[in-house]
Design an enzyme around this catalytic site. Structure first.
Site, PDB file in Angstrom:
ATOM      1  CG  ASN A  53      -0.085   0.139   2.487  1.00 15.17           C
ATOM      2  OD1 ASN A  53       0.433   1.215   2.793  1.00 15.17           O
ATOM      3  ND2 ASN A  53       0.084  -0.941   3.212  1.00 15.17           N
ATOM      4  CE  LYS A 181       4.209   3.198  11.493  1.00  9.47           C
ATOM      5  NZ  LYS A 181       5.102   2.601  10.501  1.00  9.47           N
ATOM      6  CE  LYS A 183       0.813   6.841   9.189  1.00 12.59           C
ATOM      7  NZ  LYS A 183       2.046   6.332   8.588  1.00 12.59           N
ATOM      8  CG  ASP A 212       5.336   6.960   9.663  1.00 15.25           C
ATOM      9  OD1 ASP A 212       6.175   7.720   9.145  1.00 15.25           O
ATOM     10  OD2 ASP A 212       4.785   6.022   9.040  1.00 15.25           O
ATOM     11  CD  GLU A 238       7.707   4.592   9.988  1.00 20.60           C
ATOM     12  OE1 GLU A 238       7.506   3.921  11.030  1.00 20.60           O
ATOM     13  OE2 GLU A 238       7.082   4.402   8.932  1.00 20.60           O
ATOM     14  CD  GLU A 264       6.771   4.133   4.842  1.00 16.02           C
ATOM     15  OE1 GLU A 264       6.742   3.895   6.062  1.00 16.02           O
ATOM     16  OE2 GLU A 264       5.784   4.516   4.206  1.00 16.02           O
ATOM     17  CG  ASP A 291       6.519  -3.064   1.379  1.00 13.64           C
ATOM     18  OD1 ASP A 291       6.593  -4.203   0.884  1.00 13.64           O
ATOM     19  OD2 ASP A 291       5.444  -2.524   1.668  1.00 13.64           O
ATOM     20  CG  HIS A 321       5.731   0.166   4.451  1.00 12.66           C
ATOM     21  ND1 HIS A 321       5.181  -0.215   3.247  1.00 12.66           N
ATOM     22  CD2 HIS A 321       4.991   1.208   4.876  1.00 12.66           C
ATOM     23  CE1 HIS A 321       4.159   0.574   2.970  1.00 12.66           C
ATOM     24  NE2 HIS A 321       4.024   1.448   3.948  1.00 12.66           N
ATOM     25  CD  GLU A 340       3.560  -0.658   8.854  1.00  5.02           C
ATOM     26  OE1 GLU A 340       4.304  -0.724   7.857  1.00  5.02           O
ATOM     27  OE2 GLU A 340       3.018   0.397   9.229  1.00  5.02           O
TER      28      GLU A 340
HETATM   29  O1  LIG Z   1       0.798   6.046   5.855  1.00  3.97           O
HETATM   30  C1  LIG Z   1       1.459   5.311   5.135  1.00  3.97           C
HETATM   31  O2  LIG Z   1       1.754   5.579   3.964  1.00  3.97           O
HETATM   32  C2  LIG Z   1       1.978   4.015   5.667  1.00  3.97           C
HETATM   33  C3  LIG Z   1       3.219   4.179   6.431  1.00  3.97           C
HETATM   34  O3  LIG Z   1       3.925   5.155   6.395  1.00  3.97           O
HETATM   35  C4  LIG Z   1       3.635   3.077   7.310  1.00  3.97           C
HETATM   36  O4  LIG Z   1       2.943   2.081   7.349  1.00  3.97           O
HETATM   37  O5  LIG Z   1       4.674   3.221   7.950  1.00  3.97           O
HETATM   38 MG   LIG Z   2       5.789   4.864   7.511  1.00  2.00          MG
END
Ligand SMILES: O=C([O-])CC(=O)C(=O)O
Ligand SMILES: [Mg+2]
Length: 388
Positions: A53, A181, A183, A212, A238, A264, A291, A321, A340
């Site tokens: 993804n 985790k 954001k 992250d 991250e 990632e 990933d 990832h 993950e």
């Molecule tokens: O929000 C995303 O693109 C996914 C991401 O960074 C992660 O899973 O570390």
């Molecule tokens: Mg990430």
């Protein structure tokens, strides 16, 4: 052995989540089925792939370039010396013929989707879980029995507040996860720190919560966050800055003593080599998150692991990832540091086999031959309906 058919479709995984860089309102995924003429249990062996993804469905690249290359190749050039199984390394050479070096763009995603399906086939022909096949061929003979996984979430939602974030984090702990985790970078620093503190009220100690930033920060902002986050002793910080800005990563690491994570969005072993050369990575604490699907598949991922080995760095620093079963098999078979997991987002691609619940922050790989998709009903249903 021959490939007899390939089917690719684009499916939506759109949702209302946002990270600091993108909205997932238009996110989609390529799914792929490769059918062979090898019969196991009375059925032709079929391998499945999808593109993790965070990058969009590479349907055009697959349909116009990489799948024709696969189907037009001499079948004898795609098999191993026994002639009775596919050879992922020879297939990789076929896919990458007439591709210039560098500029790893998103063709690496298209090649990764094919590579996933090929490894699914190879393990199914051998009638083994992929983790076992990888440990036998490339590791020390036996895969790790279980793999540490963490629950990735904590996105920015349209009407979310601190209590919805806390409820989300609590649901992960209730489901058996011990690490989560969330954001950061989508709000000003003071508001993000309030979110981090709210998550910590639920999750307990800082070393069980990672954050992250999805590559959002310039150096100044990255340093301000480093300073603000430092007292919490977080599991990791991250993708603070642009994934290819190795010097920024190096300077941040010099100014942030706790673990950092990145990788990632590195899609080739050459990019990983540059990160290791110039990014100030500290192998005693930092995490590498390449990933295998986004980055030209497991064939290339093994070259990345070679770059680590050359520098005396253990594969245990890697926690890929993507939250998919392919990386889980790789983590168990090649003895990485974890994987993950997305318990809430990117369904049905996130999550693992139905028969392998999360227990105390760990998950086993499925006993099913191949990657174990047949042991994940929601994903298999999608493959069967979309790819027939
Ligand atoms: O929000 C995303 O693109 C996914 C991401 O960074 C992660 O899973 O570390
Ligand atoms: Mg990430």
């Amino acid at each position: 052995m021959k490939i007899t058919d390939v089917q690719e479709r684009r499916v939506s995984i759109a949702s209302d989540i946002e990270n600091a860089y993108i909205s997932f309102a238009g996110m989609d995924v390529s799914i792929l089925a490769i059918t062979t003429d090898t019969i196991v249990d009375g059925q032709p062996v079929v391998g499945y792939g999808f593109n993790s993804n965070g990058r969009y469905a590479p349907s055009g690249l697959l349909q116009h370039r990489f799948l024709p290359r696969l189907m037009e190749a001499d079948p004898t050039s795609l098999v191993d010396t026994s002639g009775s199984n596919l050879d992922p390394f020879r297939i990789w050479q076929t896919l990458m013929r007439n591709e210039k070096p560098g500029g790893h763009g998103e063709r690496s995603v298209a090649v990764g989707v094919i590579d996933m399906a090929i490894w699914d086939i190879v393990a199914k022909v051998e009638e083994k879980p992929l983790a076992t096949l990888l440990a036998e061929r490339f590791g020390d003979g036996t895969p790790d029995e279980s793999v540490p996984v963490y629950a990735a979430g904590g996105y920015y939602y349209p009407d979310s507040d601190l209590s919805t974030l806390q409820a989300e984090m609590r649901s992960y702990l209730d489901a058996g996860y011990t690490e989560t985790k969330m954001k950061i970078g989508g709000l000003p620093l003071d508001k993000d720190l309030r979110r981090v503190e709210a998550a910590l009220e639920v999750g307990g100690s800082g070393d069980r919560l990672a954050v992250d930033a999805n590559g959002r920060f310039d150096l100044e902002t990255g340093l301000a966050y480093a300073h603000g986050l430092s007292p919490y002793g977080l599991r990791w910080y991250e993708e603070a800055g642009d994934p290819l800005d190795y010097d920024l990563q190096r300077v941040l690491a010099e100014n942030y003593a706790e673990p950092m994570a990145t990788g990632e969005n590195l899609f080739s072993h050459q990019d990983v080599r540059n990160l290791l050369r110039y990014g100030g990575i500290r192998p005693d604490r930092d995490i590498l998150q390449m990933d295998p699907v986004l980055s030209y598949g497991l064939v290339e991922y093994m070259r990345m692991l070679d770059e680590l080995r050359l520098r005396g760095i253990s594969p245990r620093v890697c926690i890929p990832h993507g939250g998919h079963q392919f990386a889980l098999n790789i983590a168990a078979g090649l003895k990485l540091g974890g994987n993950e997991s997305y318990p809430r987002v990117f369904a049905p691609f996130g999550g693992f086999a139905d028969s392998t619940p999360i227990e105390n922050g760990r998950v086993r790989t499925s006993e099913h031959p191949g990657i174990g998709f047949e042991d994940k009903a929601d994903l298999m249903e999608l493959f069967r309906t979309e790819l027939s």
